[in-house]
Design a protein around this motif. Structure first.
Motif, PDB file in Angstrom:
ATOM      1  N   MET A   1      13.399 -11.741   8.248  1.00 42.36           N
ATOM      2  CA  MET A   1      13.378 -10.430   7.446  1.00 42.36           C
ATOM      3  C   MET A   1      14.369 -10.109   5.602  1.00 42.36           C
ATOM      4  O   MET A   1      15.569 -10.567   6.509  1.00 42.36           O
ATOM      5  N   LYS A   2      14.095 -10.120   4.985  1.00 43.80           N
ATOM      6  CA  LYS A   2      14.829  -9.774   3.373  1.00 43.80           C
ATOM      7  C   LYS A   2      14.773  -8.428   3.073  1.00 43.80           C
ATOM      8  O   LYS A   2      13.720  -7.351   2.764  1.00 43.80           O
ATOM      9  N   ILE A   3      16.257  -7.808   3.312  1.00 42.66           N
ATOM     10  CA  ILE A   3      16.210  -6.367   2.830  1.00 42.66           C
ATOM     11  C   ILE A   3      16.983  -6.833   1.123  1.00 42.66           C
ATOM     12  O   ILE A   3      18.279  -7.547   0.506  1.00 42.66           O
ATOM     13  N   GLU A   4      16.351  -5.397   0.631  1.00 44.95           N
ATOM     14  CA  GLU A   4      16.770  -5.620  -1.495  1.00 44.95           C
ATOM     15  C   GLU A   4      16.767  -4.204  -1.202  1.00 44.95           C
ATOM     16  O   GLU A   4      15.801  -3.079  -0.603  1.00 44.95           O
ATOM     17  N   GLU A   5      18.139  -4.038  -2.374  1.00 43.70           N
ATOM     18  CA  GLU A   5      17.971  -2.724  -2.421  1.00 43.70           C
ATOM     19  C   GLU A   5      17.871  -2.600  -3.923  1.00 43.70           C
ATOM     20  O   GLU A   5      17.486  -3.250  -5.238  1.00 43.70           O
ATOM     21  N   PHE A  15       0.038  -0.848 -11.769  1.00 42.85           N
ATOM     22  CA  PHE A  15      -0.103   0.159 -13.117  1.00 42.85           C
ATOM     23  C   PHE A  15       1.008  -0.114 -13.727  1.00 42.85           C
ATOM     24  O   PHE A  15       1.222   0.273 -14.758  1.00 42.85           O
ATOM     25  N   ARG A  16       2.524  -0.616 -12.863  1.00 43.05           N
ATOM     26  CA  ARG A  16       3.477  -1.314 -14.177  1.00 43.05           C
ATOM     27  C   ARG A  16       4.210  -0.338 -14.320  1.00 43.05           C
ATOM     28  O   ARG A  16       5.122  -0.642 -15.066  1.00 43.05           O
ATOM     29  N   THR A  17       4.610   1.035 -13.408  1.00 43.21           N
ATOM     30  CA  THR A  17       5.435   1.829 -13.583  1.00 43.21           C
ATOM     31  C   THR A  17       5.966   2.285 -12.809  1.00 43.21           C
ATOM     32  O   THR A  17       5.609   2.088 -11.511  1.00 43.21           O
ATOM     33  N   GLY A  18       6.966   3.381 -12.653  1.00 44.53           N
ATOM     34  CA  GLY A  18       7.600   3.424 -11.135  1.00 44.53           C
ATOM     35  C   GLY A  18       8.965   3.567 -11.254  1.00 44.53           C
ATOM     36  O   GLY A  18       9.223   2.420 -12.029  1.00 44.53           O
ATOM     37  N   GLY A  19      10.062   4.203 -11.061  1.00 43.15           N
ATOM     38  CA  GLY A  19      11.439   3.653 -10.487  1.00 43.15           C
ATOM     39  C   GLY A  19      11.501   3.115  -9.583  1.00 43.15           C
ATOM     40  O   GLY A  19      10.717   2.109  -8.844  1.00 43.15           O
ATOM     41  N   PRO A  20      12.901   2.662  -9.189  1.00 41.87           N
ATOM     42  CA  PRO A  20      13.616   2.057  -7.855  1.00 41.87           C
ATOM     43  C   PRO A  20      12.789   2.090  -7.068  1.00 41.87           C
ATOM     44  O   PRO A  20      12.591   3.640  -6.566  1.00 41.87           O
ATOM     45  N   ALA A  21      12.674   1.712  -5.628  1.00 44.82           N
ATOM     46  CA  ALA A  21      11.707   1.416  -4.276  1.00 44.82           C
ATOM     47  C   ALA A  21      13.600   1.855  -3.869  1.00 44.82           C
ATOM     48  O   ALA A  21      14.148   0.854  -4.111  1.00 44.82           O
ATOM     49  N   ARG A  22      14.215   2.431  -2.835  1.00 45.92           N
ATOM     50  CA  ARG A  22      15.975   2.766  -2.300  1.00 45.92           C
ATOM     51  C   ARG A  22      15.640   1.255  -2.138  1.00 45.92           C
ATOM     52  O   ARG A  22      16.739   0.377  -1.964  1.00 45.92           O
ATOM     53  N   PHE A  23      14.955   0.513  -0.693  1.00 41.71           N
ATOM     54  CA  PHE A  23      15.091  -0.569  -0.639  1.00 41.71           C
ATOM     55  C   PHE A  23      13.407  -0.752  -0.314  1.00 41.71           C
ATOM     56  O   PHE A  23      12.689  -0.594  -0.391  1.00 41.71           O
ATOM     57  N   LEU A  24      13.732  -2.643  -0.428  1.00 40.26           N
ATOM     58  CA  LEU A  24      11.975  -3.235   0.463  1.00 40.26           C
ATOM     59  C   LEU A  24      12.508  -4.379   1.103  1.00 40.26           C
ATOM     60  O   LEU A  24      13.099  -4.938   0.765  1.00 40.26           O
ATOM     61  N   ILE A  25      11.571  -3.756   2.037  1.00 42.92           N
ATOM     62  CA  ILE A  25      11.580  -5.173   3.370  1.00 42.92           C
ATOM     63  C   ILE A  25      10.582  -6.043   2.970  1.00 42.92           C
ATOM     64  O   ILE A  25       9.740  -5.811   3.066  1.00 42.92           O
ATOM     65  N   SER A  26      10.901  -7.142   3.070  1.00 42.15           N
ATOM     66  CA  SER A  26       9.882  -8.589   3.531  1.00 42.15           C
ATOM     67  C   SER A  26      10.127  -8.708   4.564  1.00 42.15           C
ATOM     68  O   SER A  26      10.756  -9.556   5.080  1.00 42.15           O
ATOM     69  N   VAL A  27       8.845  -8.676   5.757  1.00 48.72           N
ATOM     70  CA  VAL A  27       8.735  -9.193   7.047  1.00 48.72           C
ATOM     71  C   VAL A  27       8.187 -10.461   6.703  1.00 48.72           C
ATOM     72  O   VAL A  27       6.413 -10.574   6.250  1.00 48.72           O
ATOM     73  N   GLU A  28       8.597 -11.399   7.244  1.00 49.02           N
ATOM     74  CA  GLU A  28       7.765 -12.592   7.006  1.00 49.02           C
ATOM     75  C   GLU A  28       6.872 -13.074   8.858  1.00 49.02           C
ATOM     76  O   GLU A  28       6.235 -14.101   8.670  1.00 49.02           O
ATOM     77  N   LYS A  29       7.087 -12.183   9.604  1.00 48.62           N
ATOM     78  CA  LYS A  29       6.337 -12.364  10.590  1.00 48.62           C
ATOM     79  C   LYS A  29       6.202 -11.858  10.767  1.00 48.62           C
ATOM     80  O   LYS A  29       7.241 -10.719  10.921  1.00 48.62           O
ATOM     81  N   LYS A  30       5.209 -11.143  12.521  1.00 50.51           N
ATOM     82  CA  LYS A  30       5.287 -10.139  12.810  1.00 50.51           C
ATOM     83  C   LYS A  30       6.098  -9.633  14.185  1.00 50.51           C
ATOM     84  O   LYS A  30       6.261  -8.194  14.102  1.00 50.51           O
ATOM     85  N   GLU A  31       6.443 -10.407  15.230  1.00 46.59           N
ATOM     86  CA  GLU A  31       8.057 -10.306  15.552  1.00 46.59           C
ATOM     87  C   GLU A  31       9.225  -8.436  14.568  1.00 46.59           C
ATOM     88  O   GLU A  31      10.076  -8.728  15.708  1.00 46.59           O
ATOM     89  N   GLU A  32       9.028  -9.192  13.915  1.00 42.95           N
ATOM     90  CA  GLU A  32      10.660  -8.996  12.480  1.00 42.95           C
ATOM     91  C   GLU A  32       9.934  -7.426  12.451  1.00 42.95           C
ATOM     92  O   GLU A  32      10.764  -6.460  12.268  1.00 42.95           O
ATOM     93  N   TYR A  70       4.716  -6.869   4.251  1.00 45.19           N
ATOM     94  CA  TYR A  70       4.216  -7.484   5.354  1.00 45.19           C
ATOM     95  C   TYR A  70       3.004  -9.144   4.741  1.00 45.19           C
ATOM     96  O   TYR A  70       2.490  -9.347   4.297  1.00 45.19           O
ATOM     97  N   LEU A  71       4.209  -9.955   4.974  1.00 45.13           N
ATOM     98  CA  LEU A  71       3.696 -11.479   3.933  1.00 45.13           C
ATOM     99  C   LEU A  71       2.835 -12.280   4.824  1.00 45.13           C
ATOM    100  O   LEU A  71       1.701 -13.080   4.545  1.00 45.13           O
ATOM    101  N   PRO A  72       2.826 -12.435   6.359  1.00 43.77           N
ATOM    102  CA  PRO A  72       1.678 -13.650   6.615  1.00 43.77           C
ATOM    103  C   PRO A  72       0.610 -13.181   5.832  1.00 43.77           C
ATOM    104  O   PRO A  72       0.233 -12.061   5.812  1.00 43.77           O
TER     105      PRO A  72
END
Ligand SMILES: Cc1cc2nc3c(=O)[nH]c(=O)nc-3n(C[C@H](O)[C@H](O)[C@H](O)COP(=O)(O)OP(=O)(O)OC[C@H]3O[C@@H](n4cnc5c(N)ncnc54)[C@H](O)[C@@H]3O)c2cc1C
Length: 345
Positions: A1-5, A15-32, A70-72
């Motif tokens: 699991m990767k967390i970016e701020e 749309f390529r618009t919008g300001g920052p999301a506070r966090f982006l969590i990328s999940v590589e497997k369902k157990e995460e 959710y990446l899988p």
């Protein structure tokens, strides 16, 4: 699991618009997934799943949420009782799943070719095009229930599919879709009832094989939507209003020339595109970098400098004029957030 701020949403949406999301969590497997839910709770932020952002319009000043990607994305197949089931993980590109089915000679989702986005989101929205919806072929969906913190399987009936909706849309803060099982058929028939497809195969008297139907849909779509490498867009911005056979009478009396369509999932669809074109003359309307797409008036497109504000001001103006003309309140198909959402309620 990767967390970016503080990840810019303009890099995560079509749309390529919008300001920052506070966090982006990328999940590589369902157990995460339980860990991702725990993280959003610790931060006291809502967890918002995101696929390819092709149906979202986030605010210019950003979103105070933990986005979950959710990446899988595997696609596999199984046979049961003489039927073929295709199982795709939620992160699989939807059109890759269509290509897989077509390459395996399986009918059922070819009319939904070239719709941008992920397989998980396709179910949330009950994507539809050219006379088909994903709900037609869906067998079951595996989800992570963030309230009960457990994995669950929903049958097609339990998904509560409707026009561009499902239980996963009406409970957007609860379920993360993990995988989708479709029941497809090697003995299918071409579904050419949608006018554009009927005309296509009338003009080209060739046998509508599975590959040809998929290719025809892709070709027709290319002529209607803005190219995503040049313009920002989320496809059709508005939902077509749905009426009952009785309630549609008044509007039909006002506009006798207006075509109406019976929906396979029930109700009568009034084609907004026709009203936008013929009554509101909406083509060419613009606000800042956002404008109504010439070839399809339901589509809002954005130039490189477009902001979410531009898109919203343009859309609000259309909602207001539409109401003044027809007495009908239309709403966005695209997901808007917070105060922007209130503008359309
Ligand atoms: C050019 C263009 C044409 C389009 N044409 C069509 C069309 O013909 N028919 C149609 O129906 N749509 C169409 N769309 C809209 C869009 O492609 C679909 O809604 C698509 O399913 C969105 O997928 P996504 O991965 O980008 O979802 P996102 O925009 O990332 O998310 C959409 C919604 O799904 C939720 N979500 C995403 N992933 C998950 C998950 N794993 N679990 C739970 N919730 C999740 C999000 O929170 C959000 O509410 C079009 C869009 C574009 C840009």
């Amino acid at each position: 699991m990767k967390i970016e701020e503080n990840v810019p949403l303009s890099s995560l949406t079509t749309f390529r618009t919008g300001g920052p999301a506070r966090f982006l969590i990328s999940v590589e497997k369902k157990e995460e997934l339980p860990q991702a839910v725990a993280f959003s709770r610790e931060q006291n932020l809502p967890l918002v799943p995101i696929g390819h952002g092709s149906n979202m319009l986030p605010p210019d000043d950003g979103l105070p949420v933990a986005l979950l990607k959710y990446l899988p994305n595997s696609i596999s197949e199984t046979e049961k009782d003489g039927k073929t089931f295709v199982i795709a993980e939620a992160g699989a590109v939807w059109d890759a799943l269509v290509s897989y089915a077509v390459s395996r000679g399986l009918w059922g989702i070819e009319n939904l070719a070239s719709i941008p986005g992920t397989t998980g989101a396709a179910v949330v929205q009950n994507i539809g095009a050219y006379g088909a919806v994903i709900g037609d072929t869906l067998h079951s969906v595996e989800v992570f229930d963030t309230h009960e913190e457990k994995f669950r399987t929903f049958s097609r009936e339990e998904c509560e599919f409707g026009y561009r909706t499902s239980i996963f849309k009406t409970n957007a803060d609860r379920y993360v879709i993990v995988s989708v099982m479709l029941a497809l058929s090697s003995k299918g028939m071409p579904n050419l009832q949608y006018r554009d497809l009927t005309v296509y195969f009338e003009k080209k008297p060739i046998e509508p094989t599975l590959v040809r139907v998929r290719d025809a849909v892709a070709e027709i779509r290319t002529s209607k939507f803005p190219p995503l490498d040049t313009y920002g867009t989320a496809g059709s911005f508005f939902l077509n209003p749905i009426f009952t056979a009785t309630s549609v009478k008044a509007i039909r009396e006002k506009y006798p020339m207006m075509p109406v369509y019976e929906l396979p999932e029930g109700g009568v669809k009034v084609p907004l595109a026709w009203i936008f074109d013929q009554i509101l003359h909406a083509k060419g309307r613009r606000e800042g970098g956002a404008f109504i797409w010439e070839k399809q008036p339901l589509v809002i497109a954005g130039e490189k400098n477009a902001t979410t504000r531009d898109v919203l001001v343009l859309a609000e103006g259309i909602v207001k004029d539409f109401f003044a003309e027809t007495g009908i309140k239309i709403s966005p198909e695209v997901r808007v957030f917070g105060k922007d959402k209130e503008k359309f309620s």
